[in-house]
Design a protein around this motif. Structure first.
Motif, PDB file in Angstrom:
ATOM      1  N   ASP A   4       0.819  -1.215   0.000  1.00 39.43           N
ATOM      2  CA  ASP A   4       0.000   0.000   0.000  1.00 39.43           C
ATOM      3  C   ASP A   4       0.852   1.264   0.000  1.00 39.43           C
ATOM      4  N   ARG A   5       2.168   1.102  -0.154  1.00 36.42           N
ATOM      5  CA  ARG A   5       3.128   2.207  -0.178  1.00 36.42           C
ATOM      6  C   ARG A   5       3.107   2.995   1.132  1.00 36.42           C
ATOM      7  N   THR A   6       3.048   2.215   2.210  1.00 42.26           N
ATOM      8  CA  THR A   6       3.069   2.762   3.560  1.00 42.26           C
ATOM      9  C   THR A   6       4.284   2.215   4.305  1.00 42.26           C
ATOM     10  N   PRO A   7       5.106   3.064   4.924  1.00 39.66           N
ATOM     11  CA  PRO A   7       6.193   2.552   5.769  1.00 39.66           C
ATOM     12  C   PRO A   7       5.618   1.739   6.927  1.00 39.66           C
ATOM     13  N   MET A   8       6.240   0.610   7.224  1.00 38.04           N
ATOM     14  CA  MET A   8       5.673  -0.317   8.200  1.00 38.04           C
ATOM     15  C   MET A   8       6.783  -1.091   8.895  1.00 38.04           C
ATOM     16  N   VAL A   9       6.566  -1.409  10.168  1.00 31.11           N
ATOM     17  CA  VAL A   9       7.419  -2.357  10.884  1.00 31.11           C
ATOM     18  C   VAL A   9       6.922  -3.765  10.571  1.00 31.11           C
ATOM     19  N   VAL A  10       7.822  -4.605  10.109  1.00 33.56           N
ATOM     20  CA  VAL A  10       7.495  -5.971   9.695  1.00 33.56           C
ATOM     21  C   VAL A  10       8.543  -6.901  10.289  1.00 33.56           C
ATOM     22  N   SER A  11       8.166  -8.126  10.611  1.00 32.48           N
ATOM     23  CA  SER A  11       9.146  -9.094  11.104  1.00 32.48           C
ATOM     24  C   SER A  11       9.027 -10.404  10.344  1.00 32.48           C
ATOM     25  N   VAL A  12      10.163 -11.068  10.208  1.00 31.92           N
ATOM     26  CA  VAL A  12      10.241 -12.370   9.539  1.00 31.92           C
ATOM     27  C   VAL A  12      11.115 -13.277  10.393  1.00 31.92           C
ATOM     28  N   VAL A  13      10.627 -14.476  10.691  1.00 33.23           N
ATOM     29  CA  VAL A  13      11.426 -15.496  11.369  1.00 33.23           C
ATOM     30  C   VAL A  13      11.449 -16.729  10.478  1.00 33.23           C
ATOM     31  N   THR A  14      12.641 -17.236  10.230  1.00 32.66           N
ATOM     32  CA  THR A  14      12.820 -18.382   9.339  1.00 32.66           C
ATOM     33  C   THR A  14      13.371 -19.558  10.125  1.00 32.66           C
ATOM     34  N   ARG A  15      12.610 -20.641  10.083  1.00 33.58           N
ATOM     35  CA  ARG A  15      13.048 -21.918  10.640  1.00 33.58           C
ATOM     36  C   ARG A  15      12.702 -22.961   9.587  1.00 33.58           C
ATOM     37  N   GLY A  16      13.549 -23.049   8.577  1.00 30.19           N
ATOM     38  CA  GLY A  16      13.277 -23.876   7.408  1.00 30.19           C
ATOM     39  C   GLY A  16      12.563 -23.062   6.349  1.00 30.19           C
ATOM     40  N   LEU A  17      11.363 -22.577   6.664  1.00 33.37           N
ATOM     41  CA  LEU A  17      10.609 -21.656   5.828  1.00 33.37           C
ATOM     42  C   LEU A  17      10.410 -20.347   6.596  1.00 33.37           C
ATOM     43  N   SER A  18      10.172 -19.272   5.878  1.00 39.86           N
ATOM     44  CA  SER A  18       9.965 -17.961   6.509  1.00 39.86           C
ATOM     45  C   SER A  18       8.496 -17.734   6.817  1.00 39.86           C
ATOM     46  N   ASP A  19       8.236 -17.034   7.929  1.00 40.06           N
ATOM     47  CA  ASP A  19       6.911 -16.457   8.124  1.00 40.06           C
ATOM     48  C   ASP A  19       7.004 -14.976   7.750  1.00 40.06           C
ATOM     49  N   ASP A  20       5.920 -14.245   7.872  1.00 40.54           N
ATOM     50  CA  ASP A  20       5.901 -12.834   7.475  1.00 40.54           C
ATOM     51  C   ASP A  20       4.782 -12.165   8.264  1.00 40.54           C
ATOM     52  N   ALA A  21       5.143 -11.267   9.197  1.00 43.91           N
ATOM     53  CA  ALA A  21       4.151 -10.685  10.101  1.00 43.91           C
ATOM     54  C   ALA A  21       4.261  -9.168  10.107  1.00 43.91           C
ATOM     55  N   ASN A  22       3.146  -8.497   9.788  1.00 44.36           N
ATOM     56  CA  ASN A  22       3.108  -7.040   9.864  1.00 44.36           C
ATOM     57  C   ASN A  22       3.005  -6.591  11.314  1.00 44.36           C
ATOM     58  N   GLY A  23       3.730  -5.498  11.641  1.00 44.09           N
ATOM     59  CA  GLY A  23       3.645  -4.908  12.966  1.00 44.09           C
ATOM     60  C   GLY A  23       2.708  -3.721  12.972  1.00 44.09           C
ATOM     61  N   PHE A  24       3.238  -2.519  12.649  1.00 42.22           N
ATOM     62  CA  PHE A  24       2.389  -1.328  12.624  1.00 42.22           C
ATOM     63  C   PHE A  24       2.926  -0.341  11.599  1.00 42.22           C
ATOM     64  N   ASP A  25       2.026   0.548  11.131  1.00 42.04           N
ATOM     65  CA  ASP A  25       2.392   1.591  10.179  1.00 42.04           C
ATOM     66  C   ASP A  25       3.207   2.675  10.886  1.00 42.04           C
ATOM     67  N   VAL A  26       4.079   3.328  10.133  1.00 39.25           N
ATOM     68  CA  VAL A  26       4.905   4.415  10.650  1.00 39.25           C
ATOM     69  C   VAL A  26       4.661   5.658   9.804  1.00 39.25           C
ATOM     70  N   ASP A  27       4.385   6.768  10.457  1.00 35.14           N
ATOM     71  CA  ASP A  27       4.170   8.032   9.763  1.00 35.14           C
ATOM     72  C   ASP A  27       5.520   8.728   9.588  1.00 35.14           C
ATOM     73  N   GLY A  28       6.189   8.411   8.508  1.00 28.17           N
ATOM     74  CA  GLY A  28       7.513   8.971   8.267  1.00 28.17           C
ATOM     75  C   GLY A  28       8.441   7.926   7.700  1.00 28.17           C
ATOM     76  N   ARG A  29       9.679   8.295   7.494  1.00 26.08           N
ATOM     77  CA  ARG A  29      10.644   7.394   6.866  1.00 26.08           C
ATOM     78  C   ARG A  29      11.794   7.051   7.810  1.00 26.08           C
ATOM     79  N   GLU A  30      11.469   7.045   9.101  1.00 23.69           N
ATOM     80  CA  GLU A  30      12.469   6.715  10.112  1.00 23.69           C
ATOM     81  C   GLU A  30      11.782   6.061  11.302  1.00 23.69           C
ATOM     82  N   VAL A  31      12.429   5.052  11.869  1.00 20.26           N
ATOM     83  CA  VAL A  31      11.904   4.374  13.048  1.00 20.26           C
ATOM     84  C   VAL A  31      13.084   3.763  13.803  1.00 20.26           C
ATOM     85  N   TRP A  32      12.892   3.521  15.091  1.00 20.56           N
ATOM     86  CA  TRP A  32      13.899   2.841  15.903  1.00 20.56           C
ATOM     87  C   TRP A  32      13.535   1.355  15.987  1.00 20.56           C
TER      88      TRP A  32
END
Length: 207
Positions: free
Chosen positions: A108-136
Motif C-alpha cells: 500500500d506504499r506505507t512505511p511499516m514495521v514488519v518481522s520475519v522469522v525463518t526456521r526452514g521456511l519464513s513467516d511474514d508478520a506485519n507490525g504497525f504503520d509508521v508516519d515517516g521514513r524513520e523508526v527505531w
C-alpha cells in the motif's frame, strides 16, 4: 582483521559484510544502498516468495556478540522507492535459521514495521504503520529467547514478537541487512547503532 569490517563505537565487535559491497560508516552510523532485486526470504509455501521467487541474496553485515543477554538497536531511515524496500536488524544462525526486524515499504506504499522469522521456511508478520521514513528498531536476547521491539521516538518501545531458534540460539550472529526485492535498490541509514550487555525487565513490555 577484515579491513572491510564495519567498526562502530557503540558495538564491541566488528560487523563483517557477507559479500563485497559498499558500507559507509563513521563511528555511530552506517549508510548503504540495497542491491537490486535482493532479499532474504524463503516462501512458506515452498514455491515462491513475495518477489515471485524465494531470495537469499541481500547484503548484510554480521558480527558475533558476546555471550549473555543483550540489546542491539538502531534508528533506521529508508529512502523508500519500491514495494518491500527495507532496512533491517538481522539475526543469522545458518541458512535455515535466521530472522529480521524490518522497516519496510508495504504494497500500500506505507512505511511499516514488519518481522520475519525463518526456521526452514519464513513467516511474514506485519507490525504497525509508521508516519515517516524513520523508526527505531531493537533486538533483545534473554536466556535463549529473542524479542523484537520498535519505537517511533526511541524512548517508548512497542513489542513486536518473541521467538526461539531452539538449539542453534547460542550461535546466532547479529547485524544489519538491506533489501529491495522488487526494485532497483534503496538508500538506508542506520544511526545510533548501539549494543548493550543488559537484560530487559520484561521482554514483552516497552522498557
Amino acid at each position: 582483521m577484515n579491513h572491510n569490517a564495519v567498526q562502530l563505537v557503540e558495538v564491541p565487535f566488528p560487523l563483517i559484510p557477507n559479500e563485497d559491497w559498499s558500507w559507509q560508516h563513521d563511528g555511530a552510523s552506517v549508510t548503504v544502498t540495497a542491491k537490486p532485486h535482493s532479499d532474504f526470504f524463503i516462501d512458506p509455501s515452498g514455491e515462491g516468495g513475495v518477489a515471485a521467487e524465494s531470495l537469499m541474496n541481500a547484503v548484510a553485515v554480521l558480527g558475533d556478540p558476546p555471550t549473555g543477554d543483550f540489546t542491539f538497536s538502531a534508528r533506521v531511515g529508508v529512502d523508500f522507492r519500491d514495494t518491500f524496500d527495507a532496512g533491517t536488524l538481522f539475526l543469522w544462525a545458518d541458512e535455515t535459521h535466521w530472522a529480521k526486524l524490518c522497516f519496510e515499504f508495504s504494497p500500500d506504499r506505507t512505511p511499516m514495521v514488519v518481522s520475519v522469522v525463518t526456521r526452514g521456511l519464513s513467516d511474514d508478520a506485519n507490525g504497525f504503520d509508521v508516519d515517516g521514513r524513520e523508526v527505531w528498531l531493537r533486538v533483545a536476547r534473554q536466556s535463549g529467547v529473542w524479542a523484537f521491539h520498535a519505537s517511533v521516538d526511541g524512548e517508548r518501545w512497542n513489542f513486536v514478537r518473541a521467538f526461539s531458534f531452539g538449539p542453534v540460539s547460542s550461535d546466532v550472529r547479529v547485524g544489519l541487512e538491506v533489501q529491495s526485492p522488487t526494485g532497483e535498490g534503496c538508500d538506508v541509514t542506520f544511526s545510533d547503532v548501539t549494543f548493550r550487555s543488559v537484560a530487559l525487565a520484561d521482554l514483552r513490555d516497552g522498557s
